[in-house]
Structure formats: structure tokens, C-alpha cells
Scaffold this motif. Structure first.
Motif, PDB file in Angstrom:
ATOM      1  N   SER A 117      18.809  45.661  19.240  1.00 15.83           N
ATOM      2  CA  SER A 117      19.554  45.187  20.400  1.00 15.83           C
ATOM      3  C   SER A 117      18.776  44.191  21.241  1.00 15.83           C
ATOM      4  CB  SER A 117      19.954  46.369  21.294  1.00 15.83           C
ATOM      5  OG  SER A 117      18.803  46.987  21.871  1.00 15.83           O
ATOM      6  N   GLY A 118      17.458  44.146  21.033  1.00 12.85           N
ATOM      7  CA  GLY A 118      16.621  43.269  21.832  1.00 12.85           C
ATOM      8  C   GLY A 118      16.230  43.838  23.179  1.00 12.85           C
ATOM      9  N   ARG A 119      16.660  45.058  23.485  1.00 16.11           N
ATOM     10  CA  ARG A 119      16.351  45.668  24.774  1.00 16.11           C
ATOM     11  C   ARG A 119      14.906  46.163  24.802  1.00 16.11           C
ATOM     12  NH1 ARG A 119      19.119  44.675  29.040  1.00 16.11           N
ATOM     13  NH2 ARG A 119      18.614  46.738  29.893  1.00 16.11           N
ATOM     14  N   LEU A 120      14.273  46.007  25.968  1.00 16.91           N
ATOM     15  CA  LEU A 120      12.883  46.415  26.157  1.00 16.91           C
ATOM     16  C   LEU A 120      12.791  47.318  27.381  1.00 16.91           C
ATOM     17  CD1 LEU A 120       9.814  46.135  25.523  1.00 16.91           C
ATOM     18  CD2 LEU A 120       9.810  44.167  27.075  1.00 16.91           C
ATOM     19  N   HIS A 121      12.175  48.494  27.206  1.00 18.53           N
ATOM     20  CA  HIS A 121      11.948  49.414  28.335  1.00 18.53           C
ATOM     21  C   HIS A 121      10.465  49.425  28.686  1.00 18.53           C
ATOM     22  CE1 HIS A 121      11.991  52.911  30.955  1.00 18.53           C
ATOM     23  NE2 HIS A 121      10.999  53.409  30.234  1.00 18.53           N
ATOM     24  N   LEU A 122      10.161  49.226  29.955  1.00 19.47           N
ATOM     25  CA  LEU A 122       8.799  49.327  30.472  1.00 19.47           C
ATOM     26  C   LEU A 122       8.792  50.335  31.604  1.00 19.47           C
ATOM     27  CD1 LEU A 122       7.844  45.531  30.697  1.00 19.47           C
ATOM     28  CD2 LEU A 122       7.043  47.149  28.987  1.00 19.47           C
TER      29      LEU A 122
END
Length: 695
Positions: A39-44
Motif C-alpha cells: 500500500s505504500g503506507r509507513l508507520h513511525l
């Protein structure tokens, strides 16, 4: 909340013992991330955002949100490292790099990630940690006892070699030494890096910059400088005291003695038995250089020389490949009345990996223009050669007057007949800026984008056929034509997949990201093209990229619109395209009430031209301005025989064509055109307000 600084009483067990994982991570300045590649989502997590100096309110869950915090050279290294790890089946990767805070200062950071793969072995997710590495790397510059010194020197060589291993270009190597932390990283107080350039030594990096010595930017190899000496002799020069410095190099010493320099190591950078530059490491304390230290410094110089030689070769090959590619693209873009056009090409950053992407803008009769974007399979000189031939062939077919579908079909047949196994994707647009009518054909290519004057942007879905070469091989050369009306101020964006494809991301995600960039980008067409190129420059790509932007100018004119179509004797696609063109023009010019009459007359005139002559026909439809709006239809052929009207009789099945023209058109006639003739007719088309008053 637990007081992190509190010390428990002797013998007492803390209430929060053992520490929770989140407490351990926070105390050691370690954050976590989770990157969903599908999905290209990034969690930081909050700690990771703080370490990367990314404000919470600016982070929207995309990898691009942190791109501006990482210097370009470090970003190139990271992208390359992650891409290689995903391709070679690695489970983990790790790297040191810099992040930039709001004040512009750089801070060392370390990232470690574990790559998760699906059942087919395709990377689908990366889970990892990011930590503040400033403290651990700062120890490099701290004093060490004698036992630790050899180990420290070895570490300097190893870490420098590892960092330079990711440098692709000479600029990347220079950026490493220009970094504000490079001096500490190398364990010196000052450094200078010079490269041999046209018989001179060019000082390309010094640190810290405030200690730059005027007159040393360019020096001669025969000058009395330590850097000149090591290049002449190909031998390192170790200076162990202030007295030795003053005696050997008096001019230079007079300008650096106030800085407090007492010793230095100057290393020649030698590649393939020839000097390419020199590195100077300067120290404030006087020191003797042991044999082991000297050997390690020589190893450092050798490693740096190899990195520079590799980078120079990369730059040369890249410049050669890009020059070859550029030579095959159009030298200039023609001026098109009523339209703005911007084109750009960016090659892949992979040395001599030349690509097959191209664009072209083709002037057509009647003020129309053809716009082409395409991509030949492969990244080598063969792909570029095929691209050059295909571009010329497409231009030739378009200027002959063939319909867009015919141009694409013939180009596919040409590519199939070449002695090559390559195919190509392509989009071809025939545009009339005076009317805004676009006829688009797509051969396996990415859909274009359409930007409206208010900035909103959407994908423009086109019916398409197989890529060029493949459609001819499988006998499926039918290319559907999509007709779109481009309003004044609207922009059509054609591009190749190098603009939207990213490692680990779907094409649809890339299209959405691109649409957002276009939506928020500048209105000026050239500035928008530059913005799109900047997006590509920020990441390492294995594919080249071409873009073509076409914007319709001004306000829709009252008259003067003109469309034209060439129809070959045995070309049903062109005949169908001509009918489609006429229908679209009639609708766009507000002549719907007479559309049936105009289409029927056009069919009769075209049929007569194809049946009663041996050549092709050219159909032209245009709107005439004047006291009253008139739509003029012309059909040209190469026959000098004039048509004549005759009575077919009650049982006749032919001879009714000109009767229909005479009954349906307001006026018609025949004009001689040298080697042929033109049969024309006109239809009065009232303005909208006139029709409303009549009602």
C-alpha cells in the motif's frame, strides 16, 4: 509515570522491573517503523518521528514525508541498499546516515529493518527500528589510550570504506567529505581533498569550511605544496611537527600556523597507476605516525582512490549514455499556436544503462499537433537504437496524414518486422488547439493525467491495445480511439513509467502520489515539468523517465476551428476515425441540431471519393466565422474528374449522393486543386442564443 532519572534504594527492586520494551526503547533513543510495501503506507512511532526530526503534524504516513530530512547522498545510499536487499533475497539490512533538523544541522542516525515476504517470495513489508547514533559515533573523536589506537585507526578505514561503497558519482564522494561530521569521522581536525583537473589540482572539499586558505582552490602540480608533492611522487607525506611543516612548506605554513596545526598526513589517490587526487588529514597536536598507522592511512587512500575511480567511470558512462539518448530525441520543440508544450527527459542513475524512453511533438496540417510518448523494452544501446527508429517511423506516418489508430497500427507492424525481440509501449495524441479536440490512442502504455485550471487532477482512462510489436505479432492491430475535448487552461500529462514506479509500491499508488504532486504543483507549465523532474531526482531509479505536458491556451474561439483526417483506399480504421472526428467536432461546435445531416453528407462525399478515384481522400471540417456561423466540410482527392449530378430513376441504387448533398447542405461546390479537386459544402449553424430566441 516513572521517573527515568530516579535511583532505587540499595537492595530494593524497582516497581517497573524488568523494564517494558517501550521504556527500554525510549531510554535508548530507539524508535520503530512498519512499512507496508503493497500500500505504500509507513508507520513511525513518536520516538522515531523525534529521531528523524519530522513534526507529527507533517507526517501523513508516506515514505516521501521524510525525504526532505535526509541529505541527497545519504538518500541515494539508503534507496540503493533497500532495493538491493529486496532483490537479492536478504532478510535484513542496516545503515548509518544523516538526518537534518529544522535548523539545518545534521545528526547521525542508524536504521535496521527486517524484510517480510509473501508466499511467492515477493517483499511485502519491512519492520524495523531507527535510533539516534550521534553518541556512539562521537566516540570516534574521543582520545584513546595506546591499546585502543590501532583498533580505532582500523575502524576509521573500515567505516570510511563502507560509507564510500554507496557513492555512485564523484559528487557523492565529494559530499561525503563536505559533510560537517566528516572531520570527526576520520579522527582528524581538518581535512582537504583535491582532484587532478587538466594539469592542476582542484580543491573540491575542505573541512571545516571556515579554515579555507585563499589561493589554494586551484594549484599547480609543480607547486611547493604537500598535496602537489604526493601527486608528483605518488608517495604519502607524513609531517610530524610544526617545525617540519614550516621548513618544508613555508608559504602554506604562514597561512595555517594560526589555526594551530602541528602535524598532517597527505595521501596520494592512485588509480590504475596514475594520480587522480590527494587527501590531507591535519591534526592540532604534534604526533608521530607509527608504521602501522602509516599502512592504515595508505589503505585509506587506496580505498578512496578506488571509490573515486569507480565514480569517475560511472559519471563518464552516464554522460555518454545520456548524450546518446538526448541525440535521439527531438532537438527542438515546435511552437504550436494556441498551446503550450513542455518536455523533459531524465536518464536512470545506472551508469551506461541507457533507456528507450522518448517523446516527440509533430506539427500537422491545419494547426494541429501530434504528441508522442513511448518506452522501448530494455535498458541498453539496443533499446535506444530501436527507440530512434521507432520515433522516426511514427513521425513519418503522422505527417503523411494517417489517423491516430492507423499510425499506431503501422508502427506496430514496423517494429514487428525489425530484427529485434523488443516491444514498446506508446501513447499518441492528435490535438487541435483551436477546438480543444484530442484523439488519443494507447498501446499498452500508462494512462495520462488531466489537470484542470483549478489544479484538480484526475487519471484519464483510455481504451487501449497491445504494445507495439506484440499487436502485430498476434494480429490484433485494432487500436480504439478516445476523443476528449480539452478546455482552455487544461493540461494533458503524458509520461513513462519511470515517473510513477517505485520499489515496493503498486503502480496505482504511484499514480495517486503523482496526481497529488501535480495538483499541488505550480501552474506554470515549465515549472511544473521541473517539479516532476525534482521528484525523480530525490530517489534512485532503475528506469529512465520522459514527460510531455500539453496545455490549451486562451478562450474557445467563435470560429476558426479545423480538423483533418487522411483516409487511405483500404483503411477502414481511418474511415471510422473520420466519422468519429466529424461527430465530435459537430458536438463540440454546437451544431447538434444538424449532426445527422452533416454526417450523412460526409459519408456520401467520402464514399464517392474512395469509389470513383484510385487514391486516398482527405476530409477537413472547420468552423467559419462571419456574419453567420457556418460549418464547412471538404473532401479532397487526387482525381481531376469533376462529379456530376444525375437522376437515378425509381429503381436505381446509385446516383443519389450529390442529390443528398444538394438537398441537405445550404451550399456546395467543387474546386480544382492542381492535381486533384475538393468537393465542399457548408451548413449554417446558429449561435445558441439565436436558437433560444427562435424557440
Amino acid at each position: 509515570m516513572v521517573d527515568r532519572g530516579a535511583t532505587p534504594a540499595a537492595g530494593a527492586q524497582p516497581d517497573d522491573w524488568p523494564a517494558r520494551p517501550e521504556l527500554s526503547l525510549a531510554l535508548n533513543r530507539i524508535g520503530t517503523f512498519d512499512w507496508d510495501l503493497d500500500s505504500g503506507r509507513l508507520h513511525l512511532d513518536p520516538e522515531a518521528l523525534e529521531i528523524l526530526h519530522v513534526p507529527t503534524e507533517e507526517f501523513e504516513g508516506h515514505i516521501t514525508d521524510i525525504g526532505g530530512r535526509v541529505p541527497r547522498s545519504d538518500a541515494v545510499m539508503l534507496d540503493s541498499l533497500v532495493a538491493r536487499a529486496m532483490k537479492d533475497g536478504s532478510e535484513t539490512y542496516g545503515a548509518y546516515y544523516h538526518v537534518r533538523d529544522d535548523d539545518g544541522a545534521l545528526h547521525w542516525t542508524y536504521t535496521q529493518g527486517r524484510i517480510l515476504r509473501d508466499e511467492q517470495g515477493r517483499p511485502c513489508r519491512i519492520v524495523g527500528v531507527v535510533r539516534d547514533a550521534a553518541e556512539e559515533l562521537s566516540h570516534v573523536a574521543e582520545p584513546r589510550d595506546g591499546a585502543e589506537e590501532p583498533r580505532h585507526q582500523t575502524t576509521v578505514v573500515e567505516t570510511t570504506t563502507a560509507a564510500l561503497a554507496h557513492a555512485r558519482t564523484v559528487e557523492d564522494v565529494i559530499d561525503f567529505f563536505k559533510d560537517s561530521r566528516a572531520v570527526e569521522h576520520l579522527g582528524a581536525d581538518l581535512l582537504v581533498l583535491g582532484l587532478v583537473d587538466s594539469g592542476r589540482i582542484h580543491l573540491v572539499a575542505e573541512g571545516p569550511e571556515e579554515h579555507y586558505i585563499p589561493g589554494t582552490r586551484y594549484t599547480r602540480i609543480d607547486d611547493n605544496f604537500p598535496m602537489s608533492e604526493v601527486i608528483r611522487t605518488l608517495t604519502p607525506r607524513f609531517i610530524e611537527s610544526r617545525e617540519e611543516f614550516a621548513t618544508s612548506y613555508p608559504w602554506l605554513w604562514e597561512r595555517i600556523k594560526d589555526i594551530g596545526i602541528s602535524s598532517a598526513a597527505y595521501l596520494p589517490l592512485i588509480a590504475q597507476a596514475r594520480p587522480i587526487g590527494a587527501l590531507g588529514l591535519l591534526y592540532r597536536e604534534g604526533r608521530g605516525f607509527t608504521r602501522q598507522e602509516r599502512n592504515l592511512f595508505i589503505a585509506l587512500g587506496s580505498s578512496l582512490a578506488q571509490s573515486l575511480a569507480r565514480a569517475m567511470l560511472f559519471d563518464q558512462e552516464h554522460d555518454l549514455a545520456e548524450g546518446l539518448q538526448q541525440s535521439m530525441l527531438p532537438r527542438r520543440i515546435p511552437d504550436v499556436p494556441g498551446a503550450q508544450i513542455a518536455v523533459r527527459y531524465r536518464s536512470a542513475r545506472m551508469g551506461r544503462d541507457i533507456g528507450g524512453d522518448w517523446y516527440d511533438v509533430i506539427p500537422l496540417p491545419g494547426g494541429r499537433v501530434g504528441a508522442v510518448i513511448g518506452d522501448v523494452q530494455g535498458h541498453d544501446t539496443h533499446a535506444a537504437a530501436v527507440m530512434g527508429q521507432l520515433r522516426i517511423v511514427l513521425r513519418a506516418y503522422a505527417t503523411e496524414g494517417h489517423a491516430p489508430a492507423t499510425v499506431m497500427a503501422r508502427a506496430s507492424s514496423f517494429l514487428h518486422e525489425l530484427d529485434t525481440d523488443r516491444f514498446a509501449t506508446c501513447s499518441y495524441v492528435e490535438a487541435d488547439p483551436s477546438t480543444g479536440m484530442l484523439q488519443l490512442v494507447r498501446a499498452g502504455h500508462i494512462d495520462p493525467l488531466l489537470r484542470h485550471p483549478d489544479g484538480t487532477c484526475r487519471r484519464l482512462p483510455l481504451a487501449g491495445g497491445l504494445p507495439l510489436g506484440l499487436s502485430a505479432e498476434f494480429g490484433r492491430t485494432d487500436y480504439p480511439v478516445t476523443t476528449v475535448e480539452l478546455d482552455p487552461g487544461e493540461t494533458l500529462l503524458l509520461f513513462t513509467d519511470g515517473l510513477v514506479e517505485q520499489p515496493g509500491a503498486d503502480l496505482d499508488d504511484g499514480m495517486q502520489i503523482l496526481a497529488g504532486i501535480v495538483r499541488d504543483g505550480p501552474y506554470d507549465l515549465q515549472a511544473l515539468a521541473d517539479k516532476l523532474c525534482d521528484v525523480v531526482e530525490e530517489r534512485v531509479g532503475e528506469d529512465d523517465m520522459a514527460i510531455l505536458l500539453l496545455r490549451r491556451e486562451g478562450v474557445a474561439a467563435r470560429g476558426g476551428g479545423r480538423l483533418q483526417q487522411h483516409i487511405a483506399p483500404a483503411d477502414p480504421e481511418a474511415l471510422s476515425a473520420a466519422r468519429h472526428m466529424i461527430r465530435a467536432a459537430v458536438r463540440a461546435w454546437g451544431a447538434r441540431e444538424r449532426s445527422d445531416e452533416i454526417e450523412l453528407v460526409a459519408d456520401e462525399l467520402v464514399t464517392n471519393a474512395l469509389l470513383h478515384t484510385d487514391g486516398a481522400a482527405v476530409v477537413t471540417i472547420r468552423m467559419l466565422s462571419g456574419p453567420e456561423r457556418r460549418l464547412r466540410l471538404e473532401v479532397e482527392d487526387k482525381s481531376s474528374t469533376l462529379p456530376r449530378r444525375r437522376e437515378p430513376g425509381e429503381s436505381g441504387v446509385s446516383g443519389r449522393g450529390l442529390l443528398l448533398v444538394d438537398r441537405l447542405a445550404d451550399v456546395w461546390g467543387v474546386e480544382s486543386r492542381g492535381t486533384g479537386k475538393s468537393v465542399w459544402c457548408e451548413f449554417v449553424v446558429p449561435e445558441r442564443h439565436e436558437r433560444q430566441e427562435a424557440d
